[in-house]
Design a protein around this motif. Structure first.
Motif, mmCIF file in Angstrom:
data_model
loop_
_atom_site.group_PDB
_atom_site.id
_atom_site.type_symbol
_atom_site.label_atom_id
_atom_site.label_comp_id
_atom_site.label_asym_id
_atom_site.label_seq_id
_atom_site.Cartn_x
_atom_site.Cartn_y
_atom_site.Cartn_z
ATOM 1 N N PHE A 191 0.636 -1.203 0.014
ATOM 2 C CA PHE A 191 -0.129 -0.044 -0.080
ATOM 3 C C PHE A 191 0.889 1.257 0.065
ATOM 4 C CE2 PHE A 191 -2.572 -3.345 1.926
ATOM 5 C CZ PHE A 191 -3.706 -3.083 1.198
ATOM 6 N N ALA A 192 0.260 2.389 -0.459
ATOM 7 C CA ALA A 192 0.898 3.547 -0.456
ATOM 8 C C ALA A 192 1.744 4.165 0.820
ATOM 9 C CB ALA A 192 -0.022 4.661 -1.125
ATOM 10 N N PRO A 193 2.433 4.756 0.921
ATOM 11 C CA PRO A 193 3.134 5.136 2.160
ATOM 12 C C PRO A 193 1.950 6.036 2.970
ATOM 13 C CG PRO A 193 4.641 5.457 0.469
ATOM 14 C CD PRO A 193 3.782 5.227 0.009
ATOM 15 N N GLY A 194 1.852 5.855 4.316
ATOM 16 C CA GLY A 194 0.849 6.383 5.069
ATOM 17 C C GLY A 194 -0.329 5.684 5.470
ATOM 18 N N THR A 195 -0.411 4.690 4.249
ATOM 19 C CA THR A 195 -1.711 3.745 4.441
ATOM 20 C C THR A 195 -1.757 3.022 5.900
ATOM 21 O OG1 THR A 195 -1.957 3.732 2.294
ATOM 22 C CG2 THR A 195 -3.038 2.177 3.498
ATOM 23 N N HIS A 196 -3.120 2.984 6.429
ATOM 24 C CA HIS A 196 -3.155 2.193 7.814
ATOM 25 C C HIS A 196 -3.809 1.053 7.305
ATOM 26 C CE1 HIS A 196 -3.863 0.926 11.755
ATOM 27 N NE2 HIS A 196 -5.084 0.758 11.515
ATOM 28 N N VAL A 197 -3.311 -0.059 7.691
ATOM 29 C CA VAL A 197 -4.097 -1.352 7.159
ATOM 30 C C VAL A 197 -4.756 -1.963 8.421
ATOM 31 C CG1 VAL A 197 -3.979 -3.463 6.036
ATOM 32 C CG2 VAL A 197 -2.508 -1.380 5.523
ATOM 33 N N ARG A 198 -6.095 -2.476 8.198
ATOM 34 C CA ARG A 198 -6.398 -3.275 9.129
ATOM 35 C C ARG A 198 -6.567 -4.840 8.577
ATOM 36 N NH1 ARG A 198 -10.510 -0.397 12.180
ATOM 37 N NH2 ARG A 198 -9.594 1.622 12.853
ATOM 38 N N ILE A 199 -6.235 -5.768 9.519
ATOM 39 C CA ILE A 199 -5.977 -7.302 8.800
ATOM 40 C C ILE A 199 -6.937 -8.163 9.572
ATOM 41 C CG2 ILE A 199 -4.583 -9.267 8.548
ATOM 42 C CD1 ILE A 199 -2.823 -6.050 9.107
ATOM 43 N N HIS A 200 -7.926 -8.956 8.907
ATOM 44 C CA HIS A 200 -8.984 -9.598 9.426
ATOM 45 C C HIS A 200 -8.995 -11.056 9.179
ATOM 46 C CE1 HIS A 200 -10.719 -5.488 8.249
ATOM 47 N NE2 HIS A 200 -10.528 -5.445 9.543
ATOM 48 N N PRO A 201 -8.334 -11.833 10.003
ATOM 49 C CA PRO A 201 -7.899 -13.426 9.840
ATOM 50 C C PRO A 201 -9.005 -13.996 9.823
ATOM 51 C CG PRO A 201 -6.100 -12.364 11.128
ATOM 52 C CD PRO A 201 -7.279 -11.325 10.992
ATOM 53 N N LEU A 202 -10.231 -13.470 10.611
ATOM 54 C CA LEU A 202 -11.276 -14.420 10.888
ATOM 55 C C LEU A 202 -12.870 -14.016 10.049
ATOM 56 C CD1 LEU A 202 -11.400 -14.159 15.081
ATOM 57 C CD2 LEU A 202 -10.329 -15.822 13.402
ATOM 58 N N LEU A 203 -12.341 -13.317 8.897
ATOM 59 C CA LEU A 203 -13.275 -12.927 8.170
ATOM 60 C C LEU A 203 -14.113 -13.987 7.854
ATOM 61 C CD1 LEU A 203 -13.999 -10.044 7.418
ATOM 62 C CD2 LEU A 203 -12.825 -10.559 5.173
ATOM 63 N N ASP A 204 -13.945 -15.162 7.462
ATOM 64 C CA ASP A 204 -14.768 -16.333 6.972
ATOM 65 C C ASP A 204 -15.388 -16.894 8.220
ATOM 66 O OD1 ASP A 204 -14.264 -15.709 4.465
ATOM 67 O OD2 ASP A 204 -12.303 -17.167 4.300
ATOM 68 N N TRP A 205 -15.020 -16.867 9.439
ATOM 69 C CA TRP A 205 -15.615 -17.702 10.357
ATOM 70 C C TRP A 205 -16.993 -17.166 10.619
ATOM 71 C CZ3 TRP A 205 -12.186 -20.469 14.322
ATOM 72 C CH2 TRP A 205 -10.739 -20.771 13.758
ATOM 73 N N THR A 206 -17.770 -18.071 11.382
ATOM 74 C CA THR A 206 -19.117 -17.927 11.877
ATOM 75 C C THR A 206 -19.420 -18.013 13.421
ATOM 76 O OG1 THR A 206 -19.913 -20.204 11.879
ATOM 77 C CG2 THR A 206 -20.470 -19.075 9.735
ATOM 78 N N GLU A 207 -20.229 -17.593 13.886
ATOM 79 C CA GLU A 207 -20.518 -17.552 15.326
ATOM 80 C C GLU A 207 -20.140 -18.856 15.780
ATOM 81 O OE1 GLU A 207 -23.478 -16.256 18.973
ATOM 82 O OE2 GLU A 207 -24.260 -16.460 17.002
ATOM 83 N N LEU A 208 -20.795 -19.931 15.130
ATOM 84 C CA LEU A 208 -20.834 -21.458 15.575
ATOM 85 C C LEU A 208 -19.273 -21.911 15.167
ATOM 86 C CD1 LEU A 208 -21.999 -24.171 16.256
ATOM 87 C CD2 LEU A 208 -22.727 -24.218 13.891
#
Length: 293
Positions: A191-208
């Protein structure tokens, strides 16, 4: 591989990828079940060690069991623990419990703004001293360029628009229309300099999935998730003035897994007990554009 192992492997891959790509990396720990699973996965990814700080935004209105749990396991797991807080808003009583702002404005002050200031290093940050067990003011805090978050796509509408690697601008604001495409498990991490990045490793998980993984791994979670004898428990944890429990007889993880499989909550949103969601029109998109987790 079974379903949970596939999810585990993908999440660990994303965590390791984030660690290899981003220099100043942290992980948000809300003390809830999802972010605690994320902590567990990170310990697995790095063989019992967490190689970056965990960050908790303390609104001063968290249920006391959450803070007790945080400090207990921060010490037990030898976590580099950072806590941030919007002390100015609290001192000026710009909160919903004080009756001076709406729930949404309170979230903006105590969560969104506090998170921005904590991540950027412009606000006060307190770091756990493992020797004394006390939190000490951090001197010359550096900004985080990337932060790992326990967001799940199925939990709430705006979260389903996230990517595994989701860019924000320098102010942590989220432009949904500029999310990068992610095809065939290829992730954009440049990403361009100055960009802040959020990383989401659980995106595919469900509550169950989360509860079945907690069950399989025997992960300790906050007692608030279980019926303590009043036939009530929390599905989602937040600040005590704005979070309500659900009717439930589940006293154990096994009970919760069985309860979810019955479909009892199939038509009831996981965050239905979070009053700020209702004030925001049933979703959190506007708050999340402004930096909310």
């Amino acid at each position: 591989m079974d379903h949970l192992t596939k999810l585990e492997n993908k999440s660990i891959h994303i965590i390791r990828e984030a660690y290899s790509q981003f220099k100043d990396l942290g992980m948000l720990w809300s003390i809830g079940k999802d972010s605690t699973v994320l902590v567990w996965l990170t310990r697995k990814a790095f063989y019992g060690h967490i190689p970056f700080p965990l960050i908790h935004v303390d609104t001063n209105y968290k249920i006391k069991e959450m803070i007790e749990y945080r400090d207990r396991f921060a010490r037990e797991w030898n976590i580099d623990m950072i806590v941030g807080q919007n002390e100015d808003a609290l001192a000026k009583k710009l909160t919903f419990p004080d009756g001076n702002v709406s729930r949404i404005e309170c979230c903006r002050n105590l969560k969104s703004q506090a998170l921005k200031d904590t991540l950027s290093g412009t606000g006060k940050r307190y770091r756990l001293n493992q020797d004394t067990g006390e939190y000490e003011l951090e001197e010359n805090p550096k900004p985080f360029t990337g932060v790992i978050v326990g967001v799940r796509a199925d939990e709430e509408g705006s979260r389903s628009k996230e990517r595994y690697f989701s860019p924000r601008d320098k102010q942590n604001d989220w432009n949904i229309g500029e999310q990068p495409p992610e095809f065939w498990n290829y992730y954009k991490t440049d990403f361009a300099p100055g960009t802040h990045v959020r990383i989401h490793p659980l995106l595919d998980w469900t509550e169950l999935d989360i509860w079945e993984y907690i069950q399989r791994e025997n992960i300790p979670v906050v007692s608030l998730y279980f019926n303590q004898g009043n036939n009530k428990r929390y599905r989602s944890l937040g600040c005590w003035p704005c979070t309500s429990p659900v009717d439930s007889e589940s006293r154990t993880v096994d009970d919760i897994v069985k309860e979810l499989k019955t479909g009892k909550f199939a038509n009831i949103a996981e965050r239905s007990g979070r009053e700020q969601d209702k004030e925001d029109g049933g979703g959190l998109e506007e708050l999340r554009k402004d930096g909310y987790m």
